[in-house]
Scaffold this motif. Structure first.
Motif, mmCIF file in Angstrom:
data_model
loop_
_atom_site.group_PDB
_atom_site.id
_atom_site.type_symbol
_atom_site.label_atom_id
_atom_site.label_comp_id
_atom_site.label_asym_id
_atom_site.label_seq_id
_atom_site.Cartn_x
_atom_site.Cartn_y
_atom_site.Cartn_z
ATOM 1 N N THR A 132 0.840 -1.202 0.000
ATOM 2 C CA THR A 132 0.000 0.000 0.000
ATOM 3 C C THR A 132 0.875 1.251 0.000
ATOM 4 N N ARG A 133 1.907 1.250 0.868
ATOM 5 C CA ARG A 133 2.824 2.401 0.895
ATOM 6 C C ARG A 133 3.553 2.536 -0.436
ATOM 7 N N SER A 134 3.970 1.426 -0.997
ATOM 8 C CA SER A 134 4.685 1.460 -2.268
ATOM 9 C C SER A 134 3.794 2.008 -3.374
ATOM 10 N N LEU A 135 2.561 1.517 -3.435
ATOM 11 C CA LEU A 135 1.636 1.985 -4.471
ATOM 12 C C LEU A 135 1.325 3.470 -4.305
ATOM 13 N N ALA A 136 1.181 3.917 -3.066
ATOM 14 C CA ALA A 136 0.925 5.336 -2.817
ATOM 15 C C ALA A 136 2.117 6.178 -3.273
ATOM 16 N N SER A 137 3.311 5.716 -2.980
ATOM 17 C CA SER A 137 4.510 6.435 -3.388
ATOM 18 C C SER A 137 4.630 6.472 -4.904
ATOM 19 N N ILE A 138 4.335 5.368 -5.533
ATOM 20 C CA ILE A 138 4.383 5.310 -6.999
ATOM 21 C C ILE A 138 3.351 6.257 -7.590
ATOM 22 N N ALA A 139 2.155 6.273 -7.015
ATOM 23 C CA ALA A 139 1.097 7.164 -7.504
ATOM 24 C C ALA A 139 1.534 8.628 -7.374
ATOM 25 N N ARG A 140 2.154 8.957 -6.230
ATOM 26 C CA ARG A 140 2.643 10.330 -6.058
ATOM 27 C C ARG A 140 3.694 10.657 -7.109
ATOM 28 N N GLY A 141 4.583 9.727 -7.349
ATOM 29 C CA GLY A 141 5.625 9.940 -8.351
ATOM 30 C C GLY A 141 5.026 10.128 -9.734
ATOM 31 N N ARG A 142 4.052 9.316 -10.061
ATOM 32 C CA ARG A 142 3.408 9.438 -11.363
ATOM 33 C C ARG A 142 2.665 10.771 -11.476
ATOM 34 N N ASP A 143 1.983 11.156 -10.393
ATOM 35 C CA ASP A 143 1.277 12.445 -10.416
ATOM 36 C C ASP A 143 2.260 13.582 -10.670
ATOM 37 N N LYS A 144 3.390 13.534 -9.984
ATOM 38 C CA LYS A 144 4.401 14.576 -10.181
ATOM 39 C C LYS A 144 4.937 14.539 -11.606
ATOM 40 N N MET A 145 5.153 13.342 -12.116
ATOM 41 C CA MET A 145 5.665 13.203 -13.474
ATOM 42 C C MET A 145 4.647 13.755 -14.477
ATOM 43 N N HIS A 146 3.357 13.456 -14.267
ATOM 44 C CA HIS A 146 2.321 13.975 -15.158
ATOM 45 C C HIS A 146 2.251 15.507 -15.074
ATOM 46 N N ALA A 147 2.391 16.015 -13.864
ATOM 47 C CA ALA A 147 2.377 17.464 -13.696
ATOM 48 C C ALA A 147 3.558 18.095 -14.423
ATOM 49 N N LEU A 148 4.705 17.468 -14.315
ATOM 50 C CA LEU A 148 5.884 17.983 -15.013
ATOM 51 C C LEU A 148 5.705 17.887 -16.529
ATOM 52 N N ARG A 149 5.094 16.824 -16.974
ATOM 53 C CA ARG A 149 4.855 16.655 -18.410
ATOM 54 C C ARG A 149 3.937 17.782 -18.899
ATOM 55 N N GLU A 150 2.910 18.110 -18.115
ATOM 56 C CA GLU A 150 1.996 19.181 -18.502
ATOM 57 C C GLU A 150 2.719 20.520 -18.540
ATOM 58 N N ILE A 151 3.582 20.754 -17.612
ATOM 59 C CA ILE A 151 4.350 22.004 -17.595
ATOM 60 C C ILE A 151 5.293 22.052 -18.788
ATOM 61 N N GLY A 152 5.901 20.926 -19.096
ATOM 62 C CA GLY A 152 6.837 20.858 -20.211
ATOM 63 C C GLY A 152 6.156 21.051 -21.555
ATOM 64 N N SER A 153 4.875 20.782 -21.664
ATOM 65 C CA SER A 153 4.185 20.906 -22.950
ATOM 66 C C SER A 153 3.584 22.298 -23.135
ATOM 67 N N PHE A 154 3.785 23.205 -22.202
ATOM 68 C CA PHE A 154 3.271 24.568 -22.294
ATOM 69 C C PHE A 154 4.046 25.310 -23.370
ATOM 70 N N ALA A 155 3.366 25.852 -24.312
ATOM 71 C CA ALA A 155 4.035 26.592 -25.390
ATOM 72 C C ALA A 155 3.731 28.078 -25.216
ATOM 73 N N ALA A 156 4.764 28.904 -25.153
ATOM 74 C CA ALA A 156 4.605 30.349 -24.986
ATOM 75 C C ALA A 156 4.225 30.965 -26.326
ATOM 76 N N PRO A 157 3.487 32.057 -26.299
ATOM 77 C CA PRO A 157 3.152 32.765 -27.557
ATOM 78 C C PRO A 157 4.437 33.170 -28.276
ATOM 79 N N GLU A 158 4.376 33.213 -29.572
ATOM 80 C CA GLU A 158 5.570 33.486 -30.369
ATOM 81 C C GLU A 158 6.095 34.905 -30.153
#
Length: 165
Positions: A132-158
């Motif tokens: 349970t602790r391992s799965l929770a930690s993995i879920a947190r890691g994945r959430d952070k990774m998804h959040a980082l992926r969303e930030i990385g895909s942000f495109a600024a106006p030209e």
């Protein structure tokens, strides 16, 4: 390396990651390194499951040994009972002794079953908490990774220039 050590490595990597500009909660991580840690953790998980299976097999062996011992005790008790019954002078005494041995054997077998069940239940509960602790930690890691992926895909106006840092 233990699974908890791998999880600690992932947490340390996230904690030590460089913060994103103008953000407290977001950070920059080496994707390959993070995926490598998560792959190692995933590879370790079947080993833990095998350990749980081995515990169940051990429980079954212990229960089988207890059953065989109980049968042996019952067989001995019945043999003793038959021997004592065949002697006319002590028939009453023999019946009481045989009944006591049978009761004692059943009680010992029941005690052994309960001990094995308690041991396996405790071990499986500990393993369940670990997973349970391992799965929770993995879920947190994945959430952070998804959040980082969303930030990385942000495109600024030209027409906007990138920040100088």
């Amino acid at each position: 390396m233990e699974m908890l050590d791998r999880i600690d490595q992932i947490i340390a990597l996230v904690e030590s990651a460089r913060a994103m500009p103008m953000s407290r909660a977001n950070c920059v991580l080496d994707r390959a390194e993070m995926i490598g840690y998560l792959d190692q953790l995933r590879d370790d998980l079947p080993g833990e499951l095998r350990r749980a299976g081995a515990l169940l097999e051990e429980r079954d062996k212990i229960m089988e040994a207890g059953r065989r011992e109980a049968e042996r005790i019952l067989t001995e008790a019945e043999a003793e009972h038959n021997r004592l019954v065949s002697i006319n002078e002590i028939v009453v005494s023999a019946e009481h002794e045989a009944a006591r041995l049978v009761t004692e054997a059943r009680s010992e077998a029941q005690r052994l079953r309960e001990e094995v069940d308690d041991y396996v239940d405790t071990t499986l509960a500990n393993f369940e908490q670990f997973l349970t602790r391992s799965l929770a930690s993995i879920a947190r890691g994945r959430d952070k990774m998804h959040a980082l992926r969303e930030i990385g895909s942000f495109a600024a106006p030209e027409d906007e220039r990138p920040l100088p840092f």
